[in-house]
Design an enzyme around this catalytic site. Structure first.
Site, short mmCIF file in Angstrom:
data_model
loop_
_atom_site.label_atom_id
_atom_site.label_comp_id
_atom_site.label_asym_id
_atom_site.label_seq_id
_atom_site.Cartn_x
_atom_site.Cartn_y
_atom_site.Cartn_z
N THR A 130 0.82 -1.21 0.00
CA THR A 130 0.00 0.00 0.00
C THR A 130 0.86 1.26 0.00
OG1 THR A 130 -1.78 -1.14 1.17
CG2 THR A 130 -1.77 1.25 1.29
N LEU A 398 -3.49 -7.42 4.32
CA LEU A 398 -2.03 -7.48 4.33
C LEU A 398 -1.37 -6.29 3.66
CD1 LEU A 398 -1.64 -11.24 3.25
CD2 LEU A 398 -2.09 -10.32 5.54
N CYS A 399 -2.06 -5.16 3.54
CA CYS A 399 -1.50 -3.97 2.88
C CYS A 399 -1.01 -4.29 1.47
CB CYS A 399 -0.37 -3.36 3.71
SG CYS A 399 -0.91 -2.63 5.26
N SER A 400 -1.73 -5.19 0.81
CA SER A 400 -1.37 -5.59 -0.55
C SER A 400 -2.63 -5.58 -1.41
CB SER A 400 -0.72 -6.98 -0.53
OG SER A 400 -0.21 -7.32 -1.80
#
Length: 823
Positions: A130, A398-400
Site C-alpha cells: 500500500t 495485508l496492505c497488498s
C-alpha cells in the site's frame, strides 16, 4: 548471550533454533511464531548486548562537538558502512539514509519526485505494498501494471495510453510480494533502462525489499541489479530496532536537489530576517535527508543487532535455506488436508515453492479455508482461535490491495461495496457476496522451527477439518412430546451496567423492568480510551470483569468495586456513581464524547470527575474515561439492533425476488443485517438469552476432550433459562424458538449469538483460558462462524393497555412458554 551452533544441514539449523528458543524463552514455548514479528525472538540476546553497551558508554546528540557526541557520529558512520556491506553495496556507489520505516523511505523519494519542475509519471506493479501504491496520488499520471503489462513494457510498448508531460518517470515494484511470497525479477530496472528512449523523460526505479530481505540476501553488487532506490524494514531482518533504511544510488541522487524542506543538521548555513537563504550540506545525500537528530541510540542498537544476527544465523544464505525448507513442508501439509468428503480444506494463493527456479517463492504461504460444503471460513473465527492457541499469524488485506484483489477476484465495485458495508483495512475480514475479503498469511522466519509448522497444521486439522458436517443445516426438535404447560423457568437474570465489566445478579423475588433497549440499567455506561476513542472490552482487558457493580436504588447509586489483587486492603477500591445524570460530573459539551463501540461511531456523555476516572484507570492499568449512553437518543446517541436469524434458523418470510438487496453489515457486528429496535451499548440486541441445558451439553463435550467445565456466566447472558431434562427442551432447542412468553410478557427471538474469544475470560478471576471457545469451534461452527445463545427483544402487545404491559417486568423463577417455533 546464547549462541547457536548452526550446522549447514537444515535439520541441524532447526535443532539449534529450537534449543535456543527453549533456553532463551522458556516462558514462550507454547507460542507459535509464523508472522514477521517472530523475528523479534532474537531480540533478547541483542538487547543484552545493547544494554551492556549503553551502561558502559555515554553517547550524545551527534549535532555537537563534545566527545560523547563525536563518539555517536563515529559509531553512526561505522554502522552505516556495515549495513551497506550487509547488502553488498559499495559505499562509493550507494548511500544509506536512516528512516523510521520503509514507508518513510518511500515518502522521501516521492517528495523529491514531486518537486521536479513538471512532476513525475508513476508506474507501479500490482503486487506493491500500500505504501508504494500511495505514491500515485502525487504523480501527474499513474498506471498499475501486471506481469503481462510488464512484458509489453519490456518489449517497448509505453505503459501510458496518453502522453502527459512530466520531468521523469518513477517505476516501483516489490522484490517479494507481501501477500503470497512471489518474487519478481530484480533485473527489471536494468532491462527497462536499456530499452528506454534517450529522448524521453529519465526513468527512475524504486524497489521495496522489505519482505525479500527478511530471509534472503539482497545483493546490490550483482551486475543485474540496477534499482536507484531501495527501501528496507530493518526490524524484519534483525528483530530490533524499529528502523528503516533508504539506499540511494549515488549517480541518481540529483533528484533530491529540488527538495524544499530542510531540518536541523541538513544545512551548513541558514540566514533569516533581512535575507532568507540557506546552504545545504553537499558531501553526502544522507546529510541532506536525515532531518533533525537521528535516533542514534536505535542506530547503535542496530550494530548490536547485526552482530547477534551474524552469530546466531551465520549468513542470510543459511536463513534462506532453512526458511525455504520449512515453507515447502508447510505448503505440502496444507495442500494435503482434506475434509471427510475429500474436498480440500485450503485454497492456497501462493505458488508451489520451487527452489530450482531463478526467482523462486519467498517463505510465505497465503490461503483461505473452506468448509466441507464449500463455504468460506470467516477469518475472524480463525483469528479468535489462533489467539487462544498462542499462534501468531496475520489475516486480512495485508496492505497488498492489488494482489488481494487479483487473488480473490474482487472487482473495484465489490471492494467499494464492502467498504460501504463496514469492511475496513485493519478490521476483521468477513465473507461478502460469497467471497472472502482477505487471506490468512503464514510467514516463516529465521527463528521459525519445524515444531511451529507441525503445531500450526495440527491447529488447522483440529478446528477446521470436518470428517462429518460439524452442525446440521437446521436443528430438528420433536415438539410432539412438549407440553404447553410450565416446563421452562428463568434461572437467573443479570445486568451489566458498564459494558464489558462484571455483572449485577438480580436477586430472587425482585421484579426487574424491561425497556425497549433491554433490561433496565443494562450496558448504559462504558469505559473509553481517551486516545483512541475505543470503548474498552474484555478481549483486550480481561481484568474488566473484576470491576463488579452493585445497584443501590435506595441511595440512587451505582457502586463499583475492584476485586483484583490487593484490592481488599486498598481504601480506594470502590467508587460511587449517581444513577441520576448529575450535570456536575458530566461534560457539558453538547457534541458529547466521540467513541466507537463494536465498530460503530457513537456520542456519549463523558464523566469529568477525576475521582471516578482515576479509579477505573488505576484498577485496569490503562487510561480510560467513564461515559454514559442513556436511552432515548437520536443519531450518534442512538443505536439499533443488528441481530437476525441465521442460515441454520430459517424464518417464515415471504419476499418478492430482488425487492431487497443483499447488503451486509459491519464486520464488528455478529450478524449480517440490521433489525428494528434500539439498543444501548450491547453488541447486537437488547437481551441475550442462554439455555442452561445447552451449557451442560457443551460442558460434556469439553470434559470429553479433557477440558474443565465452564459456568453459565461465561456467556454473559442477561437471562439464563433452565428446563427439566424430561421436558423435551433439549440442548440448543433455543435455536428453534421464534417467539416466547415469560410470565405475561412476549419476546421475539432475533437469531443466534455469534461468539468470540471473550467467552474464554473466566468471569471470577479475569484469567484467559482456551475453553469454551475451543470446543464451541468444533461443535457449534455454522457457515464458518461460532454460535451459542440467542438474541431477543421485548414485544409489547398492541392495544393491550394493562399496567403490566405499560411497565413490563421479569423475575427469576417465572414460567417460560414457547409460543412459536421456527419451521
Amino acid at each position: 548471550m546464547g549462541v547457536m551452533d548452526l550446522s549447514t544441514s537444515t535439520s541441524g539449523y532447526n535443532l539449534a533454533v529450537e534449543e535456543f528458543r527453549e533456553q532463551e524463552f522458556p516462558m514462550l514455548q507454547d507460542s507459535v511464531y509464523l508472522d514477521h514479528a517472530g523475528s523479534t525472538l532474537c531480540a533478547k540476546s541483542l538487547m543484552d548486548a545493547f544494554a551492556q553497551e549503553m551502561t558502559s558508554t555515554l553517547y550524545g546528540n551527534p549535532h555537537s562537538s563534545s566527545w560523547s557526541s563525536q563518539l555517536s557520529t563515529m559509531r553512526i558512520d561505522d554502522i552505516r558502512w556495515r549495513l551497506l556491506s550487509f547488502f553488498n553495496a559499495n559505499p562509493s556507489e550507494y548511500d544509506l539514509v536512516f528512516v523510521p520505516n520503509a514507508t518513510a523511505g518511500v515518502k522521501l523519494v516521492v517528495e523529491a519526485m514531486r518537486a521536479l519542475p513538471e512532476g513525475y509519471s508513476y508506474v507501479y506493479h500490482e503486487a506493491c505494498h500500500t505504501s508504494l501504491v500511495g505514491a500515485r496520488e502525487d504523480a501527474r499520471q499513474s498506471v498499475c501494471v501486471g506481469d503481462a503489462d510488464m512484458d509489453s513494457w519490456l518489449s517497448g510498448q509505453d505503459p501510458f495510453t496518453s502522453a502527459v508531460p512530466s520531468s521523469a518517470t518513477l517505476f516501483a515494484f516489490s522484490a517479494q510480494s507481501h501477500m503470497d511470497g512471489r518474487r519478481y525479477p530484480l533485473s527489471w530496472p536494468r532491462e527497462l533502462k536499456e530499452k528506454s528512449n534517450v529522448k524521453s523523460a529519465p526513468l527512475f526505479t524504486m524497489l521495496d525489499a522489505a519482505s525479500f530481505s527478511a530471509t534472503s540476501q539482497l545483493d546490490l553488487s550483482s551486475p543485474h541489479f540496477a534499482a536507484d532506490f531501495v527501501v528496507l524494514s530493518l526490524y524484519k531482518i534483525f528483530g530490533f530496532p524499529d528502523l528503516g533504511a533508504l539506499i540511494i544510488r549515488r549517480s541518481e541522487d540529483c533528484i533530491f536537489d529540488r527538495r524544499r524542506y530542510f531540518g536541523g543538521g541538513t544545512v551548513d548555513l541558514v540566514t533569516c530576517k533581512k535575507e532568507q537563504w540557506h546552504a545545504r550540506k553537499t558531501q553526502f545525500v544522507h546529510e541532506r535527508l536525515e532531518d533533525g537528530t537521528l535516533p542514534f541510540h536505535n542506530i547503535i542498537a542496530l550494530d548490536s543487532a547485526m552482530r547477534v544476527h551474524s552469530k546466531l544465523f551465520g549468513s542470510m544464505g543459511q536463513v534462506s535455506t532453512h526458511t525455504s525448507y520449512l515453507t515447502q513442508q508447510l505448503f505440502d501439509r496444507l495442500e494435503s488436508l482434506r475434509h471427510g468428503d475429500s474436498l480440500p480444506v485450503c485454497v492456497i494463493y501462493t505458488q508451489r515453492p520451487d527452489t530450482s527456479g531463478s526467482l523462486g517463492t519467498g517463505p510465505v504461504v497465503s490461503f483461505n479455508l473452506r468448509t466441507s460444503t464449500g463455504g468460506w471460513v470467516s477469518l475472524g473465527e480463525v483469528d479468535k482461535l489462533a489467539i487462544l492457541q498462542n499462534i501468531h499469524i496475520r489475516t486480512g488485506g495485508l496492505c497488498s490491495p492489488g494482489n488481494i484483489a487479483a487473488a480473490l477476484c474482487l472487482e473495484p465495485w465489490e471492494m467499494k461495496r464492502n467498504l460501504s458495508a463496514g469492511i475496513r483495512c485493519g478490521a476483521d475480514s468477513e465473507i461478502m457476496g460469497g467471497k472472502p475479503t482477505g487471506v490468512i498469511r503464514v510467514s516463516v522466519g529465521a527463528m521459525s522451527t519445524g515444531s511451529d509448522i507441525e503445531r500450526f497444521v495440527q491447529f488447522i486439522q483440529d478446528f477446521f477439518v470436518e470428517e462429518v458436517p460439524v452442525f446440521p443445516p437446521a436443528l430438528e426438535v420433536d415438539k410432539s412430546n412438549i407440553s404447553e404447560s410450565t416446563i421452562i423457568r428463568v434461572k437467573s437474570i443479570t445486568v451489566f451496567p458498564i459494558k464489558s465489566c462484571g455483572g449485577y445478579v438480580v436477586p430472587s423475588g425482585v421484579r426487574w423492568h424491561v425497556r425497549p433497549e433491554g433490561l433496565a440499567w443494562d450496558r448504559e455506561w462504558c469505559l473509553v480510551h481517551p486516545g483512541s476513542g475505543q470503548a474498552l472490552n474484555q478481549k483486550r482487558y480481561p481484568k474488566m470483569t473484576l470491576l463488579r457493580p452493585t445497584l443501590d436504588f435506595e441511595k440512587g447509586l451505582l457502586r463499583v468495586k475492584y476485586h483484583g489483587r490487593g484490592s481488599d486492603s486498598s481504601s480506594d477500591s470502590e467508587v460511587e456513581i449517581p444513577l441520576s445524570a448529575n450535570p456536575s460530573l458530566l461534560s457539558q459539551d453538547s457534541k458529547g464524547l466521540s467513541s466507537r463501540v463494536c465498530g460503530e461511531n457513537i456520542s456519549a456523555q463523558a464523566y469529568v470527575s477525576s475521582e471516578i476516572n482515576n479509579f477505573f484507570s488505576r484498577s485496569l492499568g490503562v487510561p480510560c474515561v467513564l461515559a454514559r449512553f442513556p436511552a432515548g437518543g437520536h443519531g450518534l446517541t442512538s443505536r439499533t439492533t443488528k441481530a437476525r436469524m441465521q442460515n441454520h434458523q430459517p424464518a417464515k418470510l415471504c419476499t418478492l425476488p430482488g425487492s431487497f438487496p443483499d447488503f451486509p453489515s459491519p464486520p464488528d457486528s455478529d450478524t449480517e443485517q440490521s433489525s428494528q429496535g434500539k439498543i444501548l451499548l450491547a453488541n447486537e440486541s437488547p437481551i441475550l438469552l442462554v439455555n442452561s441445558s445447552s451449557v451442560e451439553a457443551l460442558n460434556s463435550d469439553i470434559v470429553n476432550q479433557g477440558g474443565t467445565r465452564v459456568s453459565d456466566d461465561s456467556f454473559r447472558a442477561n437471562i439464563v433459562v433452565a428446563a427439566p431434562e424430561e421436558s423435551g427442551h433439549t440442548a440448543y432447542s433455543e435455536d428453534t424458538w421464534n417467539r416466547i412468553r415469560i410470565g405475561d410478557q412476549e419476546y421475539k427471538l432475533l437469531g443466534a449469538c455469534r461468539r468470540c474469544q471473550m467467552v474464554c475470560v473466566d468471569q471470577t478471576s479475569g484469567i484467559r483460558r482456551q475453553e469454551p471457545f475451543s470446543t464451541l469451534a468444533k461443535t457449534r461452527r455454522i457457515d464458518g462462524k461460532v454460535y451459542f445463545g440467542a438474541h431477543m427483544r421485548h414485544e409489547p402487545r398492541l392495544g393491550y393497555m394493562s399496567l403490566a404491559n405499560q411497565t413490563p417486568t421479569i423475575q427469576v423463577g417465572e414460567a417460560i412458554t414457547v409460543e412459536e417455533w421456527i419451521e
